[in-house]
Design a protein around this motif. Structure first.
Motif, PDB file in Angstrom:
ATOM      1  N   UNK A   1       0.821  -1.210   0.000  1.00  0.00           N
ATOM      2  CA  UNK A   1       0.000   0.000   0.000  1.00  0.00           C
ATOM      3  C   UNK A   1       0.854   1.259   0.000  1.00  0.00           C
ATOM      4  N   UNK A   2       1.895   1.279   0.823  1.00  0.00           N
ATOM      5  CA  UNK A   2       2.764   2.452   0.844  1.00  0.00           C
ATOM      6  C   UNK A   2       3.538   2.593  -0.466  1.00  0.00           C
ATOM      7  N   UNK A   3       3.811   1.477  -1.112  1.00  0.00           N
ATOM      8  CA  UNK A   3       4.564   1.533  -2.362  1.00  0.00           C
ATOM      9  C   UNK A   3       3.762   1.973  -3.563  1.00  0.00           C
ATOM     10  N   UNK A   4       2.424   1.880  -3.465  1.00  0.00           N
ATOM     11  CA  UNK A   4       1.605   2.197  -4.636  1.00  0.00           C
ATOM     12  C   UNK A   4       0.632   3.352  -4.411  1.00  0.00           C
ATOM     13  N   UNK A   5       0.574   3.893  -3.189  1.00  0.00           N
ATOM     14  CA  UNK A   5      -0.369   4.963  -2.879  1.00  0.00           C
ATOM     15  C   UNK A   5       0.358   6.294  -2.768  1.00  0.00           C
ATOM     16  N   UNK A   6      -0.120   7.277  -3.496  1.00  0.00           N
ATOM     17  CA  UNK A   6       0.528   8.583  -3.548  1.00  0.00           C
ATOM     18  C   UNK A   6      -0.198   9.587  -2.664  1.00  0.00           C
ATOM     19  N   UNK A   7       0.568  10.293  -1.887  1.00  0.00           N
ATOM     20  CA  UNK A   7       0.037  11.418  -1.113  1.00  0.00           C
ATOM     21  C   UNK A   7       0.134  12.677  -1.949  1.00  0.00           C
ATOM     22  N   UNK A   8      -0.969  13.414  -2.027  1.00  0.00           N
ATOM     23  CA  UNK A   8      -0.943  14.717  -2.687  1.00  0.00           C
ATOM     24  C   UNK A   8      -1.153  15.791  -1.633  1.00  0.00           C
ATOM     25  N   UNK A   9      -0.167  16.645  -1.456  1.00  0.00           N
ATOM     26  CA  UNK A   9      -0.256  17.702  -0.455  1.00  0.00           C
ATOM     27  C   UNK A   9       0.034  19.047  -1.103  1.00  0.00           C
ATOM     28  N   UNK A  10      -0.981  19.869  -1.172  1.00  0.00           N
ATOM     29  CA  UNK A  10      -0.874  21.214  -1.738  1.00  0.00           C
ATOM     30  C   UNK A  10      -0.256  21.193  -3.139  1.00  0.00           C
ATOM     31  N   UNK A  11      -0.795  20.304  -3.980  1.00  0.00           N
ATOM     32  CA  UNK A  11      -0.380  20.251  -5.372  1.00  0.00           C
ATOM     33  C   UNK A  11       0.868  19.444  -5.641  1.00  0.00           C
ATOM     34  N   UNK A  12       1.515  18.924  -4.605  1.00  0.00           N
ATOM     35  CA  UNK A  12       2.725  18.125  -4.771  1.00  0.00           C
ATOM     36  C   UNK A  12       2.398  16.666  -4.473  1.00  0.00           C
ATOM     37  N   UNK A  13       2.764  15.758  -5.388  1.00  0.00           N
ATOM     38  CA  UNK A  13       2.516  14.335  -5.188  1.00  0.00           C
ATOM     39  C   UNK A  13       3.805  13.658  -4.738  1.00  0.00           C
ATOM     40  N   UNK A  14       3.655  12.726  -3.799  1.00  0.00           N
ATOM     41  CA  UNK A  14       4.838  12.051  -3.276  1.00  0.00           C
ATOM     42  C   UNK A  14       4.459  10.666  -2.774  1.00  0.00           C
TER      43      UNK A  14
END
Length: 330
Positions: free
Chosen positions: A286-299
């Motif tokens: 899950x951590x390897x395939x799920x992206x966090x988007x925070x204030x327009x930045x994906x990580x």
């Protein structure tokens, strides 16, 4: 600013909410799944399941905000629970009820709000499912129907019988003031003190049943690099994201505790070593395939994961000793 009126059945509402035991209780994956779907469906950053109670509104699930509660007198949801229909504010600056509201003037600078009342199984309105944006929006008739359908999903979860397990018994054993001191006010999980108090009960339960008990430690990798790149204000996003994934993967009856901004610990009882191994693989996936988007930045969020399984006489240790032993493996 117009403060929300108090419903005519406020005492009845208060008793119903107390019976549900949802105030100052940890965020739950079953509600988080719905608020995440709501965000994706409406292409919006903030969705909440709120419980309007006494002087506060408590966020039982939150996406996009960095606090678990706000004052009721400034809440939009306090107005929304007064009607059977959704409350829609397409531009708060143009609405005399909210134009000088602190939540409009200052953070989170609400411009758009849509909230649908939530009812318990007896038909009492206890809170809302709401969406919020920092820019004005148009909300169509179809959007209102979709929000209503999502609200019914939340109501179905609220109406389900509560599982009788260590976690629910622990929550029920505490009064609201005690629970408020044991919850991380930002992430919505147990704080370290709360987790250690719960773990004491879990250890006693596992010892009595002669079961194994596993602790899982999830720690953000390269915390300093994250801090330098995204800033301290965005660290909260990473913390909430990490906790939500751990909650979502854990089996029912498990709990998550916060050990600070960069680390979490989970307890799982009655699982075999192979089941724990599968759980760890699920977390890594899950951590390897799920992206966090925070204030327009994906990580992608990198984490280190360790675990400790206790059995037999090892279960007679204190909760503090168990957590310290887990952390020593990192």
């Amino acid at each position: 600013m117009q403060k929300p009126d108090i419903p005519h059945n406020e005492e009845e509402r208060t008793r119903a909410i107390q019976n549900l035991g949802m105030i100052y209780s940890p965020s739950e994956a079953r509600f988080d799944r719905i608020t995440r779907l709501v965000c994706r469906h409406f292409d919006i950053d903030t969705a909440l399941v709120t419980i309007v109670y006494k002087e506060i509104q408590w966020f039982k699930s939150l996406q996009g905000l960095n606090a678990c509660s706000t004052d009721r007198e400034v809440s939009f949801c306090g107005h929304a629970i007064l009607s059977d229909e959704p409350l829609v504010v397409e531009n708060a600056l143009m609405d005399p009820r909210f134009t000088d509201n602190p939540l409009v003037v200052d953070g989170p600078r609400i411009r758009f709000y849509a909230g649908h009342p939530l009812r318990d199984s007896f038909g009492l309105t206890i809170g809302t499912l709401c969406v919020i944006d920092s820019v004005p929006r148009v909300f169509s008739v179809e959007d209102k129907q979709d929000l209503r359908d999502f609200a019914h999903l939340v109501e179905a979860e609220i109406a389900k019988p509560v599982d009788d397990n260590v976690v629910t018994r622990f929550v029920r054993s505490l009064n609201e003031n005690q629970r408020s001191l044991l919850i991380d006010p930002v992430v919505g999980s147990w704080n370290r003190r709360g987790f250690e108090a719960l773990l004491k009960k879990e250890l006693e339960h596992a010892c009595r049943l002669e079961e194994e008990l596993s602790l899982i430690h999830v720690k953000l990798s390269s915390f300093d690099l994250i801090l330098n790149r995204f800033g301290r204000d965005r660290i909260v996003d990473f913390s909430k994201f990490t906790a939500s994934i751990v909650r979502d993967v854990l089996p029912n009856g498990s709990s998550v505790g916060s050990l600070g901004a960069d680390a979490f610990v989970a307890v799982c009882s009655g699982m075999t070593n192979s089941e724990v191994a599968r759980l760890l693989e699920q977390l890594k996936t899950r951590f390897g395939e799920t992206t966090l988007e925070t204030h327009g930045v994906k990580a992608l969020v990198d984490v280190d994961i360790n675990f400790l399984t206790l059995s037999g006489d090892e279960l007679r240790c204190t909760s503090v000793q168990a957590v310290d032993r887990l952390l020593s493996l990192s």
